[in-house]
Design a protein around this motif. Sequence first.
Motif, PDB file in Angstrom:
ATOM      1  N   UNK A  94       0.811  -1.222   0.000  1.00  0.00           N
ATOM      2  CA  UNK A  94       0.000   0.000   0.000  1.00  0.00           C
ATOM      3  C   UNK A  94       0.842   1.269   0.000  1.00  0.00           C
ATOM      4  N   UNK A  95       1.730   1.374   0.974  1.00  0.00           N
ATOM      5  CA  UNK A  95       2.389   2.654   1.205  1.00  0.00           C
ATOM      6  C   UNK A  95       3.312   3.044   0.062  1.00  0.00           C
ATOM      7  N   UNK A  96       4.233   2.171  -0.305  1.00  0.00           N
ATOM      8  CA  UNK A  96       5.190   2.534  -1.339  1.00  0.00           C
ATOM      9  C   UNK A  96       4.515   2.817  -2.681  1.00  0.00           C
ATOM     10  N   UNK A  97       3.576   1.981  -3.141  1.00  0.00           N
ATOM     11  CA  UNK A  97       2.918   2.318  -4.412  1.00  0.00           C
ATOM     12  C   UNK A  97       2.206   3.668  -4.366  1.00  0.00           C
ATOM     13  N   UNK A  98       1.565   3.965  -3.240  1.00  0.00           N
ATOM     14  CA  UNK A  98       0.838   5.232  -3.172  1.00  0.00           C
ATOM     15  C   UNK A  98       1.799   6.415  -3.110  1.00  0.00           C
ATOM     16  N   UNK A  99       2.877   6.293  -2.346  1.00  0.00           N
ATOM     17  CA  UNK A  99       3.783   7.424  -2.204  1.00  0.00           C
ATOM     18  C   UNK A  99       4.469   7.780  -3.518  1.00  0.00           C
ATOM     19  N   UNK A 100       4.549   6.845  -4.451  1.00  0.00           N
ATOM     20  CA  UNK A 100       5.170   7.157  -5.741  1.00  0.00           C
ATOM     21  C   UNK A 100       4.396   8.236  -6.493  1.00  0.00           C
ATOM     22  N   UNK A 101       3.128   8.420  -6.160  1.00  0.00           N
ATOM     23  CA  UNK A 101       2.299   9.420  -6.855  1.00  0.00           C
ATOM     24  C   UNK A 101       2.723  10.844  -6.511  1.00  0.00           C
ATOM     25  N   UNK A 102       3.516  11.020  -5.451  1.00  0.00           N
ATOM     26  CA  UNK A 102       3.890  12.364  -5.016  1.00  0.00           C
ATOM     27  C   UNK A 102       5.023  12.958  -5.831  1.00  0.00           C
ATOM     28  N   UNK A 103       5.476  12.247  -6.849  1.00  0.00           N
ATOM     29  CA  UNK A 103       6.357  12.859  -7.834  1.00  0.00           C
ATOM     30  C   UNK A 103       5.630  13.963  -8.601  1.00  0.00           C
ATOM     31  N   UNK A 104       4.309  13.898  -8.623  1.00  0.00           N
ATOM     32  CA  UNK A 104       3.461  14.897  -9.272  1.00  0.00           C
ATOM     33  C   UNK A 104       3.178  16.011  -8.260  1.00  0.00           C
ATOM     34  N   UNK A 105       3.732  17.188  -8.490  1.00  0.00           N
ATOM     35  CA  UNK A 105       3.589  18.293  -7.537  1.00  0.00           C
ATOM     36  C   UNK A 105       2.139  18.702  -7.345  1.00  0.00           C
ATOM     37  N   UNK A 106       1.349  18.672  -8.392  1.00  0.00           N
ATOM     38  CA  UNK A 106      -0.064  19.046  -8.269  1.00  0.00           C
ATOM     39  C   UNK A 106      -0.814  18.043  -7.393  1.00  0.00           C
ATOM     40  N   UNK A 107      -0.500  16.779  -7.569  1.00  0.00           N
ATOM     41  CA  UNK A 107      -1.134  15.771  -6.717  1.00  0.00           C
ATOM     42  C   UNK A 107      -0.741  15.986  -5.255  1.00  0.00           C
ATOM     43  N   UNK A 108       0.542  16.229  -5.024  1.00  0.00           N
ATOM     44  CA  UNK A 108       1.010  16.458  -3.661  1.00  0.00           C
ATOM     45  C   UNK A 108       0.308  17.663  -3.037  1.00  0.00           C
ATOM     46  N   UNK A 109       0.120  18.716  -3.810  1.00  0.00           N
ATOM     47  CA  UNK A 109      -0.526  19.923  -3.283  1.00  0.00           C
ATOM     48  C   UNK A 109      -1.966  19.639  -2.884  1.00  0.00           C
ATOM     49  N   UNK A 110      -2.672  18.839  -3.680  1.00  0.00           N
ATOM     50  CA  UNK A 110      -4.054  18.503  -3.339  1.00  0.00           C
ATOM     51  C   UNK A 110      -4.143  17.696  -2.063  1.00  0.00           C
ATOM     52  N   UNK A 111      -3.244  16.725  -1.889  1.00  0.00           N
ATOM     53  CA  UNK A 111      -3.248  15.931  -0.662  1.00  0.00           C
ATOM     54  C   UNK A 111      -2.862  16.804   0.533  1.00  0.00           C
ATOM     55  N   UNK A 112      -1.898  17.700   0.344  1.00  0.00           N
ATOM     56  CA  UNK A 112      -1.473  18.581   1.436  1.00  0.00           C
ATOM     57  C   UNK A 112      -2.631  19.415   1.942  1.00  0.00           C
ATOM     58  N   UNK A 113      -3.436  19.953   1.041  1.00  0.00           N
ATOM     59  CA  UNK A 113      -4.593  20.763   1.461  1.00  0.00           C
ATOM     60  C   UNK A 113      -5.571  19.931   2.271  1.00  0.00           C
ATOM     61  N   UNK A 114      -5.876  18.739   1.792  1.00  0.00           N
ATOM     62  CA  UNK A 114      -6.827  17.892   2.509  1.00  0.00           C
ATOM     63  C   UNK A 114      -6.263  17.474   3.864  1.00  0.00           C
ATOM     64  N   UNK A 115      -4.982  17.142   3.887  1.00  0.00           N
ATOM     65  CA  UNK A 115      -4.332  16.718   5.119  1.00  0.00           C
ATOM     66  C   UNK A 115      -4.414  17.803   6.191  1.00  0.00           C
TER      67      UNK A 115
END
Length: 424
Positions: A94-115
């Motif tokens: 679960x963790x490693x496959x999902x964390x690979x998505x954070x190479x995308x800065x826009x995706x990371x920004x969306x998760x950061x806001x929700x977090x």
Amino acid sequence: MHLYRSALLRFSDDGTALYDEDGLLAVAPDARGVQRVQAAGAWSALRARYPEAPVTHWPGRIIAPGFVDMHVHYPQLDVIGSPADGLLPWLENYTFPHESRFADADYAAGVARFFLDELLRNGVTTALTFATSHPQSVDALMAEAQARRLRLIAGKVLQDRHSPDGVRDATEQSLIDTEALIRRWHGQGRLGYAITPRFAPTSTEAQLRGAGALAARYADVWIQSHVAENRDEIRWARELFPAARSYLGVYDGFGLMRERAVYAHCIHFDDNDRALMRDRGAVAAVCPTSNLFLGSGFFDYAGADRVGFGYGLASDVGGGTSFSPFHTMLAAYYVGREGHAKQGLSLPPQRLWWQHTAGAARALGLEGVVGNLQPGCEADFVVLDPQATPLLARRTGDARDLDELLFAMVVLGDDRLIERTVIA
């Protein structure tokens, strides 16, 4: 100057709760525009000091310090509640496959806001959090926290081996990136940086040595990692670092044990490990919902207190099962009570709250800054509604003393108990 009138909870230096049924909290901005507590106590004793100050009155509510979460993974927001046989399969599947998505800065920004929305909805006003191995994951979270003027500490994960493509980093570049992020974000507003090896088995000796060199060069940044969470993980660490006396000793050998070093879990320790934590000034982030969920074990409160090293509470989302400090405090009570793997004890209600507020702030080296509402503290606080649910209203209405009131909120509380979160 602004005054808030309500029941008021705060803590003395020894962790004893101070409570005024009709309290006053006076706040005013400092030179940087951060609201700080000027006075806290009984309304009747303090109101005359500020005859012209405006007042916000919250009858039937409780003002309390904002909660401090000592260990959480913002990228693991979307793997919370994922089934697994234990820690290592959970990371792999679960963790490693999902964390690979954070190479995308826009995706990371969306998760950061929700977090950050989720932290605040649950009354958490200070957090020490992992990002991923991607520098842009740190930039996304720090930028969002800075825009909200939050006190937040975070770091890029270091993991240059035993990790899949997409999250594994390159040794030299990972250290260059870490130093650049320290210079970019540490001390900016209310932000801090943490040097962040994921855990010893996923870092080469060269990467750990480089992390230790950065920790020596930047003595006021934090260090965060994991240790002694799971027996399979411990066996793996011993195979990889046979010269170290223990898993914890691996970090010590690379200069990663000092004040402002925070190690999550610290379950499977002996007294030599506990003494090393004490002597180096390192502290434990106790993660009870995660440890119960993954079947990792039980933090030994009696052992920690006997030897004398510091600790505080943490959600550890996404291995942890809730952002709610009430769920974390209740799980800590369960863990304390367990008496087969270790000495069992009953953690008093005031001690549970202290571990997630002023005690956690002390462990992070932020005593007198956050986690409390004593004069001089930054005025991060929550407004609690003890009548948020019918059962909570019934139980808190019958509380005979402060301990019963606090414990009822621990057992029955969740995000509905947090009526509002106020940021300094």
